[in-house]
Scaffold this active site. Structure first.
Site, mmCIF file in Angstrom:
data_model
loop_
_atom_site.group_PDB
_atom_site.id
_atom_site.type_symbol
_atom_site.label_atom_id
_atom_site.label_comp_id
_atom_site.label_asym_id
_atom_site.label_seq_id
_atom_site.Cartn_x
_atom_site.Cartn_y
_atom_site.Cartn_z
ATOM 1 N N ALA A 68 0.778 -1.234 0.000
ATOM 2 C CA ALA A 68 0.000 0.000 0.000
ATOM 3 C C ALA A 68 0.814 1.291 0.000
ATOM 4 O O ALA A 68 0.340 2.312 -0.503
ATOM 5 C CB ALA A 68 -0.944 -0.005 1.196
ATOM 6 N N ALA A 69 1.995 1.302 0.613
ATOM 7 C CA ALA A 69 2.726 2.560 0.765
ATOM 8 C C ALA A 69 3.185 3.097 -0.598
ATOM 9 O O ALA A 69 3.508 2.305 -1.489
ATOM 10 C CB ALA A 69 3.933 2.342 1.687
ATOM 11 N N PRO A 70 3.175 4.435 -0.777
ATOM 12 C CA PRO A 70 2.880 5.493 0.209
ATOM 13 C C PRO A 70 1.411 5.861 0.356
ATOM 14 O O PRO A 70 1.075 6.761 1.111
ATOM 15 C CB PRO A 70 3.675 6.682 -0.338
ATOM 16 C CG PRO A 70 3.632 6.481 -1.814
ATOM 17 C CD PRO A 70 3.705 4.997 -2.035
ATOM 18 N N GLY A 71 0.516 5.201 -0.377
ATOM 19 C CA GLY A 71 -0.903 5.388 -0.123
ATOM 20 C C GLY A 71 -1.737 5.921 -1.267
ATOM 21 O O GLY A 71 -2.942 6.120 -1.109
ATOM 22 N N ASP A 90 2.055 -3.120 4.098
ATOM 23 C CA ASP A 90 3.295 -2.942 3.351
ATOM 24 C C ASP A 90 4.421 -3.632 4.095
ATOM 25 O O ASP A 90 4.382 -3.743 5.332
ATOM 26 C CB ASP A 90 3.625 -1.452 3.153
ATOM 27 C CG ASP A 90 4.575 -1.229 1.986
ATOM 28 O OD1 ASP A 90 4.090 -1.038 0.858
ATOM 29 O OD2 ASP A 90 5.802 -1.278 2.197
ATOM 30 N N ASP A 132 -0.246 -4.073 -6.060
ATOM 31 C CA ASP A 132 0.695 -3.278 -6.862
ATOM 32 C C ASP A 132 2.080 -3.822 -6.527
ATOM 33 O O ASP A 132 2.773 -3.307 -5.664
ATOM 34 C CB ASP A 132 0.565 -1.798 -6.512
ATOM 35 C CG ASP A 132 1.355 -0.906 -7.452
ATOM 36 O OD1 ASP A 132 1.981 -1.441 -8.386
ATOM 37 O OD2 ASP A 132 1.366 0.315 -7.252
ATOM 38 N N CYS A 185 4.138 -1.128 -12.525
ATOM 39 C CA CYS A 185 4.575 0.041 -13.291
ATOM 40 C C CYS A 185 5.655 -0.412 -14.275
ATOM 41 O O CYS A 185 6.635 0.282 -14.526
ATOM 42 C CB CYS A 185 5.055 1.171 -12.398
ATOM 43 S SG CYS A 185 6.360 0.730 -11.246
#
Length: 238
Positions: A68-71, A90, A132, A185
């Protein structure tokens, strides 16, 4: 053309949180939006992928963001599914501090944990799990230039193992009728299309919709990939 784009400075963008549909604007000055909770610094690729995936699922009750980080994704999920119960995990306690700062800034409540995504366990099951995953960053080399130095055959194989392990663990956390969103990404097929193919062959999942892939371009889009998986008739893992 992609390599030329990735050798230029990235174009700064912010998502307008007041708009339910995906709206991302170019910004000239960071100070204009950095203290304004109506905006979140986010590229149009990430915002668009999440918005398009959200069309494939009814309102989920419990959402888990496993990396999850940075959100940024969690904030977008809150904006998309405001009534959902949010869980954020995270592997990095340092990165989680930034996530918690963002949650406080934007007034979002979430249950936060620090575990490796491929080993994460919970007493809950989740209607939506967002992954992610760690990747090569090949779609954002203009933002992560150091990634050029570590990208090679061995590192790519190691990343693929982590990515698939995260997906395999997510299956055990999924509520009946739920979905797993797999995002990178990266623009490399090894981390995207090939992972989708392996998942469909080896895990009890099917594609909920055609996968999405964006390539870096001169208009400022980052490279990124997204696939939505749902459970299939297959019920056991090999």
């Amino acid at each position: 053309e992609i390599l030329e784009v990735l050798n230029r400075p990235p174009i700064l963008m912010a998502r307008d949180r007041r708009v339910k549909k995906c709206r991302v604007d170019r910004i000239e000055c960071l100070k204009d939006v950095i203290s304004n909770s109506d905006y979140y610094i986010q590229n149009i690729t990430q915002a668009t992928l999440l918005f398009e995936l959200s069309k494939q699922i009814p309102h989920p009750s419990k959402i888990l963001d496993l990396c999850a980080a940075p959100g940024g994704k969690l904030i977008a999920l809150y904006d998309l599914f405001g009534a959902s119960q949010l869980f954020a995990n995270d592997a990095s306690s340092l990165r989680l501090k930034k996530l918690e700062e963002n949650l406080e800034k934007y007034g979002i409540r979430a249950e936060v944990s620090c575990q490796r995504a491929e080993e994460f366990s919970s007493e809950h099951t989740f209607d939506l799990i967002v992954l992610d995953v760690p990747c090569s960053n090949s779609g954002v080399l203009h933002k992560r230039p150091e990634a050029r130095m570590r990208l090679g055959a061995e590192s790519l194989e190691a990343l693929k193992k982590v990515q698939f392990a995260c997906l395999k663990n997510a299956v055990s956390l999924l509520a009946p009728g739920g979905q797993i969103w797999y995002l990178t990404c990266s623009i490399l097929k090894e981390e995207n299309e090939e992972i989708v193919e392996k998942t469909l062959q080896e895990l009890p999942l099917k594609l909920a919709a055609p996968f999405l892939k964006k390539l870096p371009n001169a208009e400022g889009w980052d490279g990124g990939f997204a696939a939505a998986f749902s459970t299939s008739a297959k019920t056991t893992l090999d």
